[in-house]
Design a protein around this motif. Structure first.
Motif, mmCIF file in Angstrom:
data_model
loop_
_atom_site.group_PDB
_atom_site.id
_atom_site.type_symbol
_atom_site.label_atom_id
_atom_site.label_comp_id
_atom_site.label_asym_id
_atom_site.label_seq_id
_atom_site.Cartn_x
_atom_site.Cartn_y
_atom_site.Cartn_z
ATOM 1 N N PRO A 180 -43.119 13.962 -41.817
ATOM 2 C CA PRO A 180 -42.169 15.238 -41.692
ATOM 3 C C PRO A 180 -41.029 14.651 -40.919
ATOM 4 C CG PRO A 180 -43.875 15.383 -40.318
ATOM 5 C CD PRO A 180 -44.311 14.023 -41.028
ATOM 6 N N LEU A 181 -39.753 15.341 -41.128
ATOM 7 C CA LEU A 181 -38.592 14.639 -40.513
ATOM 8 C C LEU A 181 -37.853 16.218 -39.750
ATOM 9 C CD1 LEU A 181 -36.422 12.482 -39.832
ATOM 10 C CD2 LEU A 181 -35.447 13.102 -42.047
ATOM 11 N N VAL A 182 -37.059 15.720 -38.613
ATOM 12 C CA VAL A 182 -36.141 16.700 -38.281
ATOM 13 C C VAL A 182 -34.736 16.208 -38.042
ATOM 14 C CG1 VAL A 182 -35.562 18.381 -36.344
ATOM 15 C CG2 VAL A 182 -37.638 18.063 -36.983
ATOM 16 N N VAL A 183 -33.810 16.292 -38.732
ATOM 17 C CA VAL A 183 -32.614 15.976 -38.547
ATOM 18 C C VAL A 183 -32.011 16.586 -37.414
ATOM 19 C CG1 VAL A 183 -30.379 15.569 -39.541
ATOM 20 C CG2 VAL A 183 -32.464 15.332 -41.010
ATOM 21 N N LEU A 184 -31.481 16.022 -36.443
ATOM 22 C CA LEU A 184 -30.910 16.541 -35.308
ATOM 23 C C LEU A 184 -29.548 16.203 -34.814
ATOM 24 C CD1 LEU A 184 -32.458 18.224 -32.970
ATOM 25 C CD2 LEU A 184 -32.637 16.207 -31.676
ATOM 26 N N PRO A 185 -28.489 16.845 -35.737
ATOM 27 C CA PRO A 185 -27.025 16.319 -35.284
ATOM 28 C C PRO A 185 -26.445 17.046 -34.152
ATOM 29 C CG PRO A 185 -27.285 18.377 -36.742
ATOM 30 C CD PRO A 185 -28.496 18.065 -36.696
ATOM 31 N N HIS A 186 -25.865 15.987 -33.486
ATOM 32 C CA HIS A 186 -25.221 16.440 -32.031
ATOM 33 C C HIS A 186 -23.958 17.473 -32.233
ATOM 34 C CE1 HIS A 186 -21.419 14.197 -32.997
ATOM 35 N NE2 HIS A 186 -22.185 13.152 -33.488
ATOM 36 N N GLY A 187 -23.850 17.989 -31.121
ATOM 37 C CA GLY A 187 -22.526 18.809 -30.846
ATOM 38 C C GLY A 187 -21.206 18.084 -30.949
ATOM 39 N N GLY A 188 -20.425 18.874 -30.640
ATOM 40 C CA GLY A 188 -18.874 18.251 -30.503
ATOM 41 C C GLY A 188 -17.575 19.162 -31.308
ATOM 42 N N PRO A 189 -17.532 18.554 -32.550
ATOM 43 C CA PRO A 189 -18.253 17.382 -33.325
ATOM 44 C C PRO A 189 -17.770 15.804 -32.796
ATOM 45 C CG PRO A 189 -16.506 18.222 -34.699
ATOM 46 C CD PRO A 189 -16.606 19.309 -33.436
ATOM 47 N N GLN A 190 -16.702 16.045 -31.964
ATOM 48 C CA GLN A 190 -16.349 14.770 -31.652
ATOM 49 C C GLN A 190 -16.912 14.249 -30.291
ATOM 50 O OE1 GLN A 190 -11.748 14.308 -31.929
ATOM 51 N NE2 GLN A 190 -11.578 12.744 -30.429
ATOM 52 N N ALA A 191 -18.038 13.853 -30.626
ATOM 53 C CA ALA A 191 -19.028 13.166 -29.521
ATOM 54 C C ALA A 191 -19.971 12.502 -30.176
ATOM 55 C CB ALA A 191 -19.698 14.444 -28.908
ATOM 56 N N ARG A 192 -20.937 12.093 -29.397
ATOM 57 C CA ARG A 192 -21.933 11.140 -30.204
ATOM 58 C C ARG A 192 -23.185 11.153 -29.457
ATOM 59 N NH1 ARG A 192 -21.645 4.773 -29.760
ATOM 60 N NH2 ARG A 192 -23.857 5.187 -29.938
ATOM 61 N N ASP A 193 -24.312 10.850 -30.166
ATOM 62 C CA ASP A 193 -25.714 10.587 -29.485
ATOM 63 C C ASP A 193 -25.717 9.109 -29.019
ATOM 64 O OD1 ASP A 193 -27.118 12.754 -29.722
ATOM 65 O OD2 ASP A 193 -27.249 13.013 -31.691
ATOM 66 N N ARG A 194 -26.747 8.843 -28.067
ATOM 67 C CA ARG A 194 -26.841 7.515 -27.692
ATOM 68 C C ARG A 194 -28.382 7.259 -27.387
ATOM 69 N NH1 ARG A 194 -21.859 8.774 -25.317
ATOM 70 N NH2 ARG A 194 -20.261 7.281 -25.571
ATOM 71 N N ILE A 195 -28.697 5.867 -27.003
ATOM 72 C CA ILE A 195 -30.159 5.804 -26.807
ATOM 73 C C ILE A 195 -31.000 6.221 -26.012
ATOM 74 C CG2 ILE A 195 -29.954 3.507 -25.843
ATOM 75 C CD1 ILE A 195 -31.630 2.141 -28.280
ATOM 76 N N GLY A 196 -30.202 6.921 -25.026
ATOM 77 C CA GLY A 196 -30.845 7.081 -23.762
ATOM 78 C C GLY A 196 -31.984 8.273 -23.884
ATOM 79 N N PHE A 197 -32.935 8.625 -23.123
ATOM 80 C CA PHE A 197 -34.015 9.382 -23.005
ATOM 81 C C PHE A 197 -33.381 11.048 -23.302
ATOM 82 C CE2 PHE A 197 -36.903 12.707 -21.505
ATOM 83 C CZ PHE A 197 -37.945 12.542 -21.888
ATOM 84 N N ASP A 198 -34.027 11.889 -24.342
ATOM 85 C CA ASP A 198 -33.714 12.866 -24.718
ATOM 86 C C ASP A 198 -34.889 13.842 -25.058
ATOM 87 O OD1 ASP A 198 -33.051 15.192 -26.455
ATOM 88 O OD2 ASP A 198 -31.438 14.125 -27.279
ATOM 89 N N TRP A 199 -34.963 14.770 -24.200
ATOM 90 C CA TRP A 199 -36.361 15.469 -23.901
ATOM 91 C C TRP A 199 -36.583 16.386 -25.489
ATOM 92 C CZ3 TRP A 199 -36.374 20.732 -25.113
ATOM 93 C CH2 TRP A 199 -35.221 21.388 -25.093
ATOM 94 N N GLN A 200 -35.365 16.686 -26.136
ATOM 95 C CA GLN A 200 -35.837 17.446 -27.193
ATOM 96 C C GLN A 200 -36.424 16.542 -28.452
ATOM 97 O OE1 GLN A 200 -32.340 19.342 -29.039
ATOM 98 N NE2 GLN A 200 -33.475 21.437 -28.368
ATOM 99 N N VAL A 201 -35.611 15.250 -28.242
ATOM 100 C CA VAL A 201 -36.057 14.275 -29.375
ATOM 101 C C VAL A 201 -37.672 13.967 -29.191
ATOM 102 C CG1 VAL A 201 -36.018 12.047 -30.178
ATOM 103 C CG2 VAL A 201 -33.889 13.381 -29.931
#
Length: 659
Positions: free
Chosen positions: A431-452
């Motif tokens: 099962p998958l959850v797609v989790l798009p970031h806010g912004g929209p002119q921002a980005r996700d990175r590899i660091g720890f993410d509590w929600q993920v």
């Protein structure tokens, strides 16, 4: 290299007594991993991290940190060499920054959601600057005794040293006349604040030398679409005599004044448009621009770095998956290069703050087994201290690491993002959850993410696509998102789903979408504009209607042609087409159940956006649930509401997209 045994640390209860007894310097051999550790409850993931803010005193001998007990914030201070924490309750405030004013006083910047008559728009987040004397526990708020001024600060608060005395520099708007922005100097230990310079209400920011001399300031007049750089011609010790040395007509992509140049007299400016777009340049007192400071071909995010003592430009921080330091300064380059030796090759490290002797610093590290730890390091002596772990209750067995991925969008554009797989499950038909970031002119990175981590631990694969329009790649990639709100920015997400389905990693019948802010819009758009992909959608503080949202931005910014409105119109495109990309106006097309979550104190995306969506869905007889949190802001600052929000989201996923 530091060896950390997370199981040996005393579990943190959140009480002041437990805080005081936290064994900051525990070091032990790693205990053997086990496989029978039960899944932690959602609270363990969603509770606020142990450290909100952390700071090092100028002499490098003391540490201050803000943590929490429930929703109340606690200020802790202690000596690095003799840790006996002193704790002071700050109450349920929203802390935005923390630093030392001198070696005996800390400065806390917090914010309040409020309406002030002289400010346009609705409720806004107003910042306050507090000085706390650690010897007496007395608190003083900047501007609290100034007539014609609210007790707020506008922009940053800067520590300077004038004739051997530490002082603070902070600005505010005068609530009379032309509402000019006024820069003041404040002593830390007594009354005696004084006006340094009064500039226009359109002032953006000041460049202040370490001795308190104001070198320059930038102004942007929105009505005239003109950006101006003013330079101080007055000798030190005299009131400012500022003259314009550089001007540019630009409606939206105007320059940004960054800080002092390498010689301590010029200033560094970042340019957003034209031949110098994406470049940093020094501009001298005569307004003459030097060559680009950055000769690297790196196209990722780049931020200018300034020396912790001289405040002069010393290099760049380059961020792709993680941060990399590119210092010109010899000592700072050696110090940054030593981080790997301190923590180990498997750690991602970041510098949090230097002391005045930059060999003393606080650093942050994380890896596949560590959800984030703060250390004090003195590279002059080799002394290293473990200060605090953000998620000390989270078992390492339930931490799973993001992996960078790339895939092609339907039009061939390469999309980069991250995939996190659930622990203890084969990567097949998940099962998958797609989790798009806010912004929209921002980005996700590899660091720890509590929600993920919460989603992955509960059995979901998590996809975080850096869709077109995201920052951190190139200006061309950002521009590819202009006019693609609800269009290709949206299908970039579902193209990622199709790629994972094609690989057999994801079950196409078990795909949900969840996001906050712009990500909340993407969740709503996934349900209404891109039907057939998702089994359910969760929007947290999401935009539901571009037309009414742009009207809100115009009201807040004081005009429909303001730079803020122009920014959003770049992405939303022609207003004639806004109805077609409005989830609220396309609610009848909703193809799956929708959960709306919103805080009442959101000043970025007003709660009316979720209310509008709820009304439209109910009118269309579509399944919808709406959860509100009183007092919660756009940044999910209130920890208890954040926990309840994640519990509601997990219950909704369990109902419509079970793992």
């Amino acid at each position: 290299m530091i060896s950390i045994n997370r199981r040996a640390l005393v579990r943190f209860s959140g009480s002041a007594a437990a805080l005081a007894s936290l064994p900051f310097t525990v070091r032990a051999e790693d205990a053997p991993a086990t496989t029978d550790v039960p899944l932690p409850p959602i609270d363990i993931f969603a509770e606020s991290p142990l450290i909100d803010e952390i700071a090092l005193s100028p002499d490098g001998k003391r540490v201050a940190m803000v943590t929490q007990s429930g929703d109340a914030k606690l200020l802790m201070t202690f000596n690095v060499d003799d840790i006996k924490p002193k704790t002071l309750s700050l109450g349920p405030i929203k802390v935005r920054n923390l630093f030392w004013g001198d070696n005996d006083r800390v400065v806390v910047i917090d914010s309040q959601t409020t309406s002030l008559p002289q400010f346009t728009g609705r409720k806004q987040e107003m910042s306050l600057g507090r000085v706390i004397d650690l010897k007496t526990n007395k608190l003083r708020t900047l501007f609290e005794r100034r007539e014609d001024f609210y007790s707020i600060v506008v922009g940053g608060v800067t520590r300077v040293k004038v004739d051997g005395e530490y002082r603070l520099m902070a600005s505010n708007y005068r609530m009379s006349g032309e509402y000019n922005r006024c820069l003041f100097s404040f002593p830390l230990d007594k009354a005696g604040d004084r006006l340094i310079y009064e500039s226009s209400k359109d002032t953006q920011n000041y460049v202040i030398a370490p001795d308190g001399y104001v070198v320059a300031y930038a102004e942007f007049i929105d009505d005239r679409k003109k950006w101006t750089l003013y330079y101080n011609r007055a000798p030190r010790g005299k009131m400012g005599i500022f003259k314009p040395i550089y001007e540019l007509k630009e409606a939206l992509d105007y320059p940004s004044l960054q800080g002092l140049g390498r010689d301590g007299a010029s200033v560094v400016v970042y340019f957003n448009k034209g031949e110098t777009k994406g470049e940093y340049h020094e501009i001298n007192a005569e307004g003459i621009m030097g060559p680009s400071l950055d000769t690297s071909e790196d196209v990722g995010s780049t931020d200018a770095l300034f020396h912790p003592v001289t405040s002069r430009f010393v290099g760049f921080a380059r961020t792709d998956d993680w941060i990399k330091y590119d210092y010109e300064d010899t000592l700072l380059r050696k110090l940054a290069g030593a981080l790997t030796a301190v923590l180990g090759e498997d750690y991602r490290a970041a510098i949090i703050e230097f002391a005045e002797d930059p060999r003393k610093m606080i650093i942050y590290g994380e890896n596949a087994q560590d959800a984030g730890t703060y250390f004090f390091v003195d590279l002059s002596t080799g002394n290293t201290r473990l200060l605090a772990m953000n998620y000390d209750k989270l078992p390492t067995e339930w931490i799973t690491e993001k992996k960078p991925i790339t895939y092609k969008a339907a039009d061939g554009l390469e999309i980069h993002g991250y995939l996190t797989l659930p622990p203890r499950k084969p990567a097949k038909a998940l099962p998958l959850v797609v989790l798009p970031h806010g912004g929209p002119q921002a980005r996700d990175r590899i660091g720890f993410d509590w929600q993920v981590q919460a989603l992955a631990a509960n059995g979901y694969a998590v996809l975080q696509p850096n869709f077109r329009g995201s920052s951190g790649y190139s200006s061309r990639f950002v521009n590819a998102g202009h006019g693609e709100f609800g269009r290709k920015m949206q299908t970039d997400l579902s193209d990622g789903v199709r790629d994972l389905v094609k690989q057999g990693i994801v079950d196409p019948k078990r795909v949900a979408i969840m996001g906050a802010s712009y990500g909340g819009y993407a969740a709503l758009a996934g349900a209404t504009l891109d039907p057939g992909v998702y089994t359910c959608a969760i929007s947290i503080a999401g935009i539901s209607d571009p037309k009414s949202f742009n009207e809100f931005i115009a009201e807040k910014a004081g005009g429909s042609d303001s730079s803020s409105v122009l920014y959003w119109k770049q992405f939303t495109g022609d207003p004639k087409n806004w109805d077609a990309i409005s989830p609220a106006r396309q609610a009848a097309n909703a193809s799956c159940p929708i959960l709306l979550i919103h805080g009442t104190d959101d000043t970025v995306v007003p709660i009316e956006q979720s209310r509008r969506m709820e009304s439209a869905l109910k009118k269309a007889v579509k399944p919808v649930e709406f959860v509100t949190y009183k007092g919660q802001d756009h940044w999910e600052t209130v920890g208890s509401a954040r926990v309840e929000m994640m519990k509601a989201a997990m219950a909704f996923l369990g109902k419509y997209n079970p793992a």
